[in-house]
Design a protein around this motif. Structure first.
Motif, PDB file in Angstrom:
ATOM      1  N   GLY A 242      38.440 -99.870  94.208  1.00 35.35           N
ATOM      2  CA  GLY A 242      37.337 -98.923  94.278  1.00 35.35           C
ATOM      3  C   GLY A 242      36.226 -99.151  93.274  1.00 35.35           C
ATOM      4  O   GLY A 242      35.222 -98.432  93.300  1.00 35.35           O
ATOM      5  N   ASN A 243      36.390-100.135  92.394  1.00 30.20           N
ATOM      6  CA  ASN A 243      35.389-100.394  91.355  1.00 30.20           C
ATOM      7  C   ASN A 243      34.644-101.686  91.661  1.00 30.20           C
ATOM      8  O   ASN A 243      35.252-102.736  91.893  1.00 30.20           O
ATOM      9  CB  ASN A 243      36.062-100.487  89.990  1.00 30.20           C
ATOM     10  N   ALA A 244      33.304-101.619  91.637  1.00 30.34           N
ATOM     11  CA  ALA A 244      32.477-102.765  91.980  1.00 30.34           C
ATOM     12  C   ALA A 244      31.963-103.471  90.732  1.00 30.34           C
ATOM     13  O   ALA A 244      31.503-102.827  89.780  1.00 30.34           O
ATOM     14  CB  ALA A 244      31.291-102.319  92.832  1.00 30.34           C
ATOM     15  N   ASN A 245      32.071-104.794  90.734  1.00 27.18           N
ATOM     16  CA  ASN A 245      31.501-105.628  89.685  1.00 27.18           C
ATOM     17  C   ASN A 245      30.481-106.555  90.317  1.00 27.18           C
ATOM     18  O   ASN A 245      30.795-107.293  91.267  1.00 27.18           O
ATOM     19  CB  ASN A 245      32.600-106.448  88.999  1.00 27.18           C
ATOM     20  N   LEU A 246      29.254-106.534  89.791  1.00 26.43           N
ATOM     21  CA  LEU A 246      28.163-107.293  90.379  1.00 26.43           C
ATOM     22  C   LEU A 246      27.870-108.556  89.583  1.00 26.43           C
ATOM     23  O   LEU A 246      27.986-108.582  88.353  1.00 26.43           O
ATOM     24  CB  LEU A 246      26.886-106.448  90.443  1.00 26.43           C
TER      25      LEU A 246
END
Length: 449
Positions: free
Chosen positions: A190-194
């Protein structure tokens, strides 16, 4: 493995395999291009129900569009026809890729917004003319691992097998060159890293003036440099992509700012993992599928009407925060657009002796542009494990039709990968000044110092 996947094949398209007849068509068949067929080989007419209109040339730029803008939505006034949620998957089963049905059922909060069908795909007139010539001359060679007698346009606009269709996707027009900045997102638990990348592509096959004798087995040159986050900034990659990757292997080099060295990668193809994707994306899922087709048996299962991502201008617009697009379990459905289109269906089955996480793939390929729009992914046990989607627009300033955003959902874990986030970056420059000299290990070294 359950092979009864409910494929409703249109009557005129029979299942064919790569072992059957393939290649150039006669002049009578080729004469259909631009008449009963569009210049790229789609059915020009709409369907009997009127839910798919006739193709009339593709989208044109709105009057207020200016070069350098994020492309305004020419269909912004369209109203939603209906929505599909997990409660409606059964009655719409024949219209949805199986992976998309699975995604809807796993996430009750997810839904599809279905809009009127707009056949917006277009390409330059020179691409249409090249496609007409290719229809008469193009042939598969080396068991389908390469082509001969084609350049600049679609090689097989009247396809006779699955290998020809996948080559049409690989070689469909994407511009002559492109300089762009965008972001990819790895979404874990559920956690986004760009990761932001400055990217350049110099296309060889499709560029103006290209002929078969000038190709020199070269498809494109590609380069990127990571600009954020700080821990990866300066990392860069360059790729030389041949047309026939069995005859000449794809070459890739990576520059690391930590040791200021350029290193040749042993492989960046097939099932090798893309750098900086946390293991979520193999090399061959870029643009839904790329690279040599030799490790799969390709079967053309026909054509069918399906609900697919299309005219995705809403998610392309300038200024949308990325955390508003990339949500915990999926892209924001309120920004997505689905339409009813005819698609070619191609099944890919991994050949004996090879390994890959995706042993069986089912591709859904737009008849108007040859862009892959969705892919169902299955493992060695035949279990559905993934869904790819390409959310395309007509870049009407070129013109060319391609994805503005791509996703790969890992259905069992809930993790997913996104590529193409550009809402807060400058718009693509299709007129960038680039040459093949810009794409070499020496260029990486110069730029890294």
């Amino acid at each position: 493995m359950d092979r009864k996947w409910g494929l409703r094949v249109l009557a005129f398209a029979a299942a064919l395999s790569v072992t059957q007849a393939h290649g150039k068509v006669d002049s009578t068949q080729a004469a259909q291009l631009g008449n009963e067929l569009t210049p790229l080989g789609a059915e020009r007419a709409g369907n009997a129900e009127g839910t798919i209109p006739a193709w009339t040339g593709g989208a044109s730029a709105p009057a207020h569009y200016r070069s350098g803008m994020h492309h305004p939505d020419p269909y912004a006034d369209d109203a939603v026809l209906y929505q599909i949620s997990h409660e409606h998957t059964e009655q719409n089963a024949s219209l949805l890729p199986e992976g998309l049905r699975d995604l809807l059922e796993r996430h009750p909060e997810y839904y599809l917004r279905v809009f009127p069908t707009r056949r917006s795909a277009a390409a330059p007139e020179r691409v249409y003319e090249a496609t007409r010539q290719n229809a008469l001359n193009a042939e598969l060679v080396e068991n389908g691992n390469g082509i001969t007698g084609a350049a600049a346009g679609i090689p097989f606009p009247i396809p006779q097998n699955g290998t020809e269709v996948i080559w049409n996707h690989i070689l469909h027009y994407r511009g002559d060159q492109n300089h762009f900045i965008n972001n990819q997102a790895v979404v874990l638990n559920g956690n986004a890293n760009l990761i932001k990348r400055d990217r350049q592509i110099y296309y060889v096959y499709g560029r103006e003036g290209m002929t078969p004798d000038k190709l020199d087995n070269t498809l494109l040159h590609y380069k990127y440099t990571v600009t954020a986050p700080a821990r990866l900034a300066g990392t860069s990659l360059v790729v030389e992509d041949p047309l026939d990757q069995i005859f000449t292997t794809r070459k890739a080099w990576r520059y690391s700012p930590d040791n200021r060295r350029v290193r040749r990668l042993p492989s960046l193809a097939y099932d090798s993992l893309q750098p900086d994707t946390s293991g979520l994306a193999t090399a061959d899922v870029v643009d839904s599928y790329n690279g040599a087709p030799d490790r799969y048996e390709w079967t053309l299962a026909g054509k069918r009407e399906m609900l697919v991502p299309y005219n995705s201008y809403a998610i392309h617009q300038k200024g949308i925060p990325y955390d508003q697009i990339v949500q915990a379990k999926s892209l924001n459905p309120e920004l997505l657009r689905y339409e009813l289109h005819r698609v070619w269906v191609v099944d890919a089955n991994l050949r004996y002796g090879y390994t890959h996480p995706y042993v069986v793939r089912r591709f859904y390929i737009d008849e108007d542009s040859w862009q892959i729009l969705a892919v169902d992914l299955r493992d060695k046990n035949g279990e559905l494990i993934g869904l790819q989607e390409s959310h395309p627009i007509n870049y009407y300033d070129v013109p060319m039709f391609g994805s503005t955003l791509e996703t790969l959902y890992h259905l069992k874990t809930g993790n997913y990968f996104v590529d193409g986030l550009d809402n807060n970056e400058p718009m693509y420059n299709f007129n960038a000044t680039l040459t093949p000299r810009d794409f070499s290990p020496q260029a990486l070294r110069r730029e890294g110092n």
